[in-house]
Motif scaffolding. Structure first.
Motif, short mmCIF file in Angstrom:
data_model
loop_
_atom_site.label_atom_id
_atom_site.label_comp_id
_atom_site.label_asym_id
_atom_site.label_seq_id
_atom_site.Cartn_x
_atom_site.Cartn_y
_atom_site.Cartn_z
N LEU A 134 14.24 -3.46 4.25
CA LEU A 134 14.76 -3.49 5.61
C LEU A 134 16.28 -3.47 5.63
N LYS A 135 16.90 -4.20 4.70
CA LYS A 135 18.37 -4.19 4.66
C LYS A 135 18.90 -2.81 4.28
N VAL A 136 18.15 -2.10 3.46
CA VAL A 136 18.54 -0.72 3.13
C VAL A 136 18.49 0.12 4.40
N GLY A 137 17.40 -0.05 5.17
CA GLY A 137 17.28 0.69 6.42
C GLY A 137 18.39 0.36 7.40
N LEU A 138 18.75 -0.92 7.50
CA LEU A 138 19.83 -1.32 8.41
C LEU A 138 21.17 -0.77 7.96
N SER A 139 21.39 -0.71 6.66
CA SER A 139 22.65 -0.15 6.15
C SER A 139 22.74 1.35 6.45
N VAL A 140 21.61 2.06 6.29
CA VAL A 140 21.58 3.49 6.63
C VAL A 140 21.77 3.67 8.13
N LEU A 141 21.17 2.78 8.92
CA LEU A 141 21.30 2.84 10.37
C LEU A 141 22.75 2.69 10.80
N LEU A 142 23.44 1.69 10.27
CA LEU A 142 24.85 1.49 10.63
C LEU A 142 25.72 2.66 10.19
N THR A 143 25.43 3.19 9.01
CA THR A 143 26.20 4.33 8.52
C THR A 143 25.99 5.55 9.41
N PHE A 144 24.75 5.80 9.79
CA PHE A 144 24.45 6.92 10.70
C PHE A 144 25.18 6.77 12.02
N ILE A 145 25.13 5.55 12.61
CA ILE A 145 25.79 5.33 13.90
C ILE A 145 27.29 5.50 13.77
N GLY A 146 27.86 5.01 12.67
CA GLY A 146 29.30 5.18 12.45
C GLY A 146 29.69 6.64 12.33
N LEU A 147 28.91 7.42 11.58
CA LEU A 147 29.19 8.85 11.43
C LEU A 147 29.03 9.57 12.77
N LYS A 148 28.06 9.13 13.55
CA LYS A 148 27.86 9.71 14.88
C LYS A 148 29.09 9.49 15.76
N MET A 149 29.67 8.29 15.67
CA MET A 149 30.87 8.00 16.46
C MET A 149 32.06 8.83 16.00
N LEU A 150 32.15 9.05 14.69
CA LEU A 150 33.27 9.81 14.14
C LEU A 150 33.17 11.30 14.46
N THR A 151 31.95 11.78 14.63
CA THR A 151 31.74 13.23 14.83
C THR A 151 31.12 13.54 16.19
N HIS A 152 31.27 12.61 17.16
CA HIS A 152 30.56 12.76 18.42
C HIS A 152 30.90 14.04 19.17
N SER A 153 32.17 14.48 19.09
CA SER A 153 32.55 15.69 19.83
C SER A 153 31.84 16.91 19.26
N TYR A 154 31.69 16.98 17.94
CA TYR A 154 30.99 18.10 17.32
C TYR A 154 29.49 18.04 17.61
N LEU A 155 28.94 16.84 17.57
CA LEU A 155 27.51 16.68 17.83
C LEU A 155 27.17 17.08 19.26
N GLU A 156 28.02 16.70 20.20
CA GLU A 156 27.79 17.08 21.60
C GLU A 156 27.84 18.59 21.77
N ALA A 157 28.75 19.24 21.05
CA ALA A 157 28.86 20.70 21.13
C ALA A 157 27.62 21.38 20.55
N TRP A 158 27.00 20.73 19.57
CA TRP A 158 25.80 21.29 18.95
C TRP A 158 24.53 20.95 19.74
N GLY A 159 24.67 20.15 20.80
CA GLY A 159 23.51 19.81 21.62
C GLY A 159 22.76 18.58 21.14
N PHE A 160 23.44 17.73 20.34
CA PHE A 160 22.82 16.49 19.85
C PHE A 160 22.79 15.48 21.01
N THR A 161 21.59 14.99 21.35
CA THR A 161 21.43 14.14 22.53
C THR A 161 21.02 12.72 22.16
N THR A 162 20.93 11.86 23.17
CA THR A 162 20.47 10.49 22.97
C THR A 162 19.05 10.46 22.44
N SER A 163 18.23 11.42 22.86
CA SER A 163 16.84 11.49 22.37
C SER A 163 16.81 11.70 20.86
#
Length: 363
Positions: free
Chosen positions: A293-322
């Motif tokens: 579970l801690k491995v999963g939480l660490s991957v989760l935090l890393t994913f969310i952090g990367l999402k925040m760092l690249t949010h403008s690119y993700l939005e342009a690619w059509g990455f949504t909340t879903s």
């Protein structure tokens, strides 16, 4: 009084009513909580959280008093909602807005609820290290969660104001979450211990309070020879509050990666917090079985952090909340599944946990 204030005050009244049921204001005495009671209360709180989701997808536009296309567009722009309005069709546009609002709330709730599990790991260690009797968990968690609600309220709305004024803070939050996720991954096998004598909170308390050496039932304060002292149970409460403050530094930026609407951040955060007590009693005895579970939480935090760092690119690619919700649920689901398929070999438990024993706290 505007719509946001009315909505928020109504929500807070509702939450404190739930706290009265969940945390025991209606109980006449402290008591141990069975797995059955914890399971029923957890189901009840989660069900309420889902009911609030349906309220948002139906009446979410009332939160900000949306009654015109111009108001709708200004709210979408202010909170950066990924919603495209339909020209000259206010009703359909509001439906799209409400659906997105509900999805943002649900995603934030799942993130916060998942991160709360790590909080439970630490609570088990704290209660075990200080030798707190199980019958007193209820009282500590009651006041701890009340304090957490106040701190989260301040953190969220101050954070929202900072993000609105300094948009680059999102990148700081993202980098911090990536760092935290990587650090959690490499520290996942660490042998966490609580030093009851040298803990920073204990040292801080001893500078300002007279500290009694022994537990006195469920009391936080006791008067001995005319001198008012704090008990070890109060020190445990302070450590729980300090721990939640540290976890809030991770979890609140994580939810801001999902939505910039501070009210939705607050709603999702608080619903997860009020479910923490019942989840603690449900998972405290079996939480060590979820080895990945801690491995999963660490991957989760890393994913969310990367999402925040690249949010403008993700939005342009059509990455949504879903898409975010699917990935988040997938990460958590896989970590739990792998824990069940590949259980840890039986060995001596790291924490000898006797809930009915109350050790002394030596200065």
């Amino acid at each position: 009084m505007n719509n946001e204030t009315i909505f928020l005050l109504g929500f807070l009244v509702f939450i404190f009513f739930i706290l009265a049921l969940d945390l025991g204001l209606l109980k006449k005495r402290s008591d141990t909580i069975s797995m059955k009671q914890a399971g029923l209360m957890s189901f009840f709180v989660v069900a309420l959280s889902m009911c609030f989701y349906f309220i948002l997808i139906t009446y979410g536009h009332l939160l900000h008093g949306i009654d015109s296309m111009s108001k709708l567009q200004s709210v979408i722009a202010a909170h950066h909602h990924p919603v495209k309005v339909i020209p000259n069709d206010l009703e359909h546009s509001i439906q799209l807005y409400n659906q997105n609002l509900g999805l943002e709330y649900l995603t934030g709730y799942v993130v916060e609820y998942a991160l709360s599990v790590d909080n439970i790991f630490v609570m088990v260690l704290i209660f075990g290290a200080f030798g707190v009797a199980q019958k007193n968990y209820h009282r500590v968690l009651f006041w701890g969660i009340l304090g957490a609600i106040v701190m989260r309220f301040i953190f969220i709305f101050v954070g929202a104001a900072l993000i609105e004024k300094f948009s680059w803070i999102m990148y700081v939050f993202g980098a911090f979450l990536v760092f935290t996720g990587i650090k959690m991954f490499f520290d996942k096998d660490g042998d966490d211990k609580i030093d009851t004598q040298n803990h920073p909170v204990v040292k801080f308390a001893k500078r300002f309070f007279k500290v009694h050496d022994h537990f006195v039932g469920n009391k936080f304060f006791v008067t001995i020879d005319g001198i008012k002292k704090v008990t070890p149970l109060f020190l445990v409460l302070l450590i729980i509050e300090a721990t939640d403050l540290i976890f809030a530094v991770d979890s609140i930026p994580a939810i801001f990666s999902v939505t910039k609407d501070p009210y939705i951040v607050f709603f999702s955060n608080i619903f997860a917090i009020i479910g923490l007590r019942s989840m603690f009693f449900l998972l405290a005895g079996i939480i060590d079985r979820f080895r990945f579970l801690k491995v999963g939480l660490s991957v989760l935090l890393t994913f969310i952090g990367l999402k925040m760092l690249t949010h403008s690119y993700l939005e342009a690619w059509g990455f949504t909340t879903s898409h975010s919700l699917i990935i988040i649920v997938g990460i958590l689901g896989l970590s739990i599944l792998f824990s069940l398929i590949f259980p840890e070999r039986k060995k001596e438990r790291k924490l000898k946990f006797d809930p009915e024993h109350e050790d002394n706290l030596h200065r």
